[in-house]
Scaffold this motif. Structure first.
Motif, PDB file in Angstrom:
ATOM      1  N   UNK A  78       0.822  -1.216   0.000  1.00 26.53           N
ATOM      2  CA  UNK A  78       0.000   0.000   0.000  1.00 26.53           C
ATOM      3  C   UNK A  78       0.854   1.263   0.000  1.00 26.53           C
ATOM      4  N   UNK A  79       1.997   1.216   0.667  1.00 24.85           N
ATOM      5  CA  UNK A  79       2.801   2.430   0.833  1.00 24.85           C
ATOM      6  C   UNK A  79       3.914   2.557  -0.199  1.00 24.85           C
ATOM      7  N   UNK A  80       4.026   1.625  -1.130  1.00 30.09           N
ATOM      8  CA  UNK A  80       5.025   1.715  -2.187  1.00 30.09           C
ATOM      9  C   UNK A  80       4.333   2.126  -3.470  1.00 30.09           C
ATOM     10  N   UNK A  81       4.773   3.253  -4.026  1.00 28.41           N
ATOM     11  CA  UNK A  81       4.194   3.727  -5.269  1.00 28.41           C
ATOM     12  C   UNK A  81       5.243   4.519  -6.027  1.00 28.41           C
ATOM     13  N   UNK A  82       4.968   4.776  -7.286  1.00 32.33           N
ATOM     14  CA  UNK A  82       5.923   5.447  -8.170  1.00 32.33           C
ATOM     15  C   UNK A  82       5.231   6.603  -8.861  1.00 32.33           C
ATOM     16  N   UNK A  83       6.036   7.579  -9.296  1.00 29.81           N
ATOM     17  CA  UNK A  83       5.501   8.742  -9.981  1.00 29.81           C
ATOM     18  C   UNK A  83       6.479   9.218 -11.042  1.00 29.81           C
ATOM     19  N   UNK A  84       5.931   9.863 -12.053  1.00 30.44           N
ATOM     20  CA  UNK A  84       6.736  10.495 -13.084  1.00 30.44           C
ATOM     21  C   UNK A  84       6.860  11.955 -12.685  1.00 30.44           C
ATOM     22  N   UNK A  85       8.085  12.417 -12.566  1.00 28.43           N
ATOM     23  CA  UNK A  85       8.304  13.815 -12.181  1.00 28.43           C
ATOM     24  C   UNK A  85       8.547  14.659 -13.420  1.00 28.43           C
ATOM     25  N   UNK A  86       8.775  15.934 -13.198  1.00 29.56           N
ATOM     26  CA  UNK A  86       8.882  16.884 -14.305  1.00 29.56           C
ATOM     27  C   UNK A  86      10.004  16.579 -15.284  1.00 29.56           C
ATOM     28  N   UNK A  87      11.012  15.826 -14.881  1.00 29.35           N
ATOM     29  CA  UNK A  87      12.093  15.466 -15.810  1.00 29.35           C
ATOM     30  C   UNK A  87      11.772  14.212 -16.617  1.00 29.35           C
ATOM     31  N   UNK A  88      10.523  13.753 -16.524  1.00 28.38           N
ATOM     32  CA  UNK A  88      10.016  12.588 -17.269  1.00 28.38           C
ATOM     33  C   UNK A  88      10.679  11.264 -16.828  1.00 28.38           C
ATOM     34  N   UNK A  89      11.235  11.248 -15.642  1.00 23.64           N
ATOM     35  CA  UNK A  89      11.830  10.043 -15.066  1.00 23.64           C
ATOM     36  C   UNK A  89      10.878   9.494 -14.001  1.00 23.64           C
ATOM     37  N   UNK A  90      10.985   8.199 -13.727  1.00 22.77           N
ATOM     38  CA  UNK A  90      10.127   7.562 -12.726  1.00 22.77           C
ATOM     39  C   UNK A  90      10.899   7.455 -11.417  1.00 22.77           C
ATOM     40  N   UNK A  91      10.269   7.917 -10.342  1.00 24.84           N
ATOM     41  CA  UNK A  91      10.849   7.907  -9.003  1.00 24.84           C
ATOM     42  C   UNK A  91       9.898   7.165  -8.061  1.00 24.84           C
ATOM     43  N   UNK A  92      10.449   6.674  -6.956  1.00 26.76           N
ATOM     44  CA  UNK A  92       9.599   6.161  -5.889  1.00 26.76           C
ATOM     45  C   UNK A  92       8.942   7.367  -5.223  1.00 26.76           C
ATOM     46  N   UNK A  93       7.654   7.256  -4.937  1.00 22.83           N
ATOM     47  CA  UNK A  93       6.952   8.361  -4.291  1.00 22.83           C
ATOM     48  C   UNK A  93       7.455   8.527  -2.864  1.00 22.83           C
ATOM     49  N   UNK A  94       7.511   9.782  -2.444  1.00 21.08           N
ATOM     50  CA  UNK A  94       7.874  10.073  -1.057  1.00 21.08           C
ATOM     51  C   UNK A  94       6.671   9.718  -0.189  1.00 21.08           C
ATOM     52  N   UNK A  95       6.886   8.790   0.743  1.00 22.52           N
ATOM     53  CA  UNK A  95       5.791   8.316   1.572  1.00 22.52           C
ATOM     54  C   UNK A  95       6.342   7.894   2.924  1.00 22.52           C
ATOM     55  N   UNK A  96       6.064   8.673   3.941  1.00 22.88           N
ATOM     56  CA  UNK A  96       6.545   8.334   5.287  1.00 22.88           C
ATOM     57  C   UNK A  96       5.805   7.118   5.837  1.00 22.88           C
ATOM     58  N   UNK A  97       4.642   6.815   5.283  1.00 18.83           N
ATOM     59  CA  UNK A  97       3.915   5.628   5.717  1.00 18.83           C
ATOM     60  C   UNK A  97       4.708   4.355   5.478  1.00 18.83           C
ATOM     61  N   UNK A  98       5.538   4.352   4.416  1.00 20.95           N
ATOM     62  CA  UNK A  98       6.366   3.180   4.158  1.00 20.95           C
ATOM     63  C   UNK A  98       7.317   2.926   5.315  1.00 20.95           C
ATOM     64  N   UNK A  99       7.948   3.994   5.798  1.00 15.67           N
ATOM     65  CA  UNK A  99       8.905   3.834   6.891  1.00 15.67           C
ATOM     66  C   UNK A  99       8.226   3.324   8.152  1.00 15.67           C
TER      67      UNK A  99
END
Length: 166
Positions: A78-99
């Motif tokens: 549930x707490x792991x997700x990914x997003x495309x940022x403005x540089x058109x690269x895919x990053x792991x979403x920042x989510x403190x719930x994962x920690x």
């Protein structure tokens, strides 16, 4: 002494995982996402614990351990997700719930280890490895699927945008 060194090793591994996860929030994921599946390869030596002839654990205990692992994987998924940022690269979403979820899983594993201290070391290791398989494998496979879905959506959007004339 051996028990305390095991706890230090587990804490070091957990810290390494959290450090890598934090770092991945600031660096793009390269390639096609296969790197998300690599931790499962590192678990292969642990299968030797499951087939150890000195382990005296009934089959239902392995099933229960696998079930506990799958339950542990749910908050991580549930707490792991990914997003495309403005540089058109895919990053792991920042989510403190994962920690919080990851530290919770580690804490529950420590508590279970104390609760099951009556088992011999081989049986305990085999059950805890089964729990680890139960949460790492589903979490990594679903993470890979989520990454590929975002990558596919990103490439579809990129191909739909007409080229700019400069």
């Amino acid at each position: 002494m051996a028990g305390s060194s095991l706890y230090v090793m587990i804490a070091a591994i957990a810290a390494l995982i959290l450090w890598r996860r934090t770092r991945s929030m600031y660096r793009p994921i390269r390639g096609n996402g296969i790197r998300l599946l690599i931790p499962m390869v590192f678990m292969l030596p642990g299968t030797m614990l499951l087939f150890n002839p000195d382990v005296n654990v009934p089959g239902w205990a392995y099933g229960a351990a696998l079930g506990v692992g799958v339950v542990f994987s749910i908050p991580l998924i549930w707490t792991t997700d990914y997003e495309v940022r403005e540089d058109k690269q895919i990053y792991a979403k920042k989510n403190m719930g994962f920690f919080v979820a990851f530290i919770g899983v580690v804490a529950v594993r420590f508590a279970l280890r104390q609760e099951l201290s009556s088992l011999d070391p081989q049986s305990s290791a085999a059950l805890f490895m089964t729990v680890a398989f139960g949460y790492i494998i589903p979490w990594r496979i679903v993470s890979y699927i989520k990454f590929r879905r975002i990558a596919k959506q990103s490439s579809t959007k990129m191909s739909a945008v007409p080229p700019s004339i400069d």
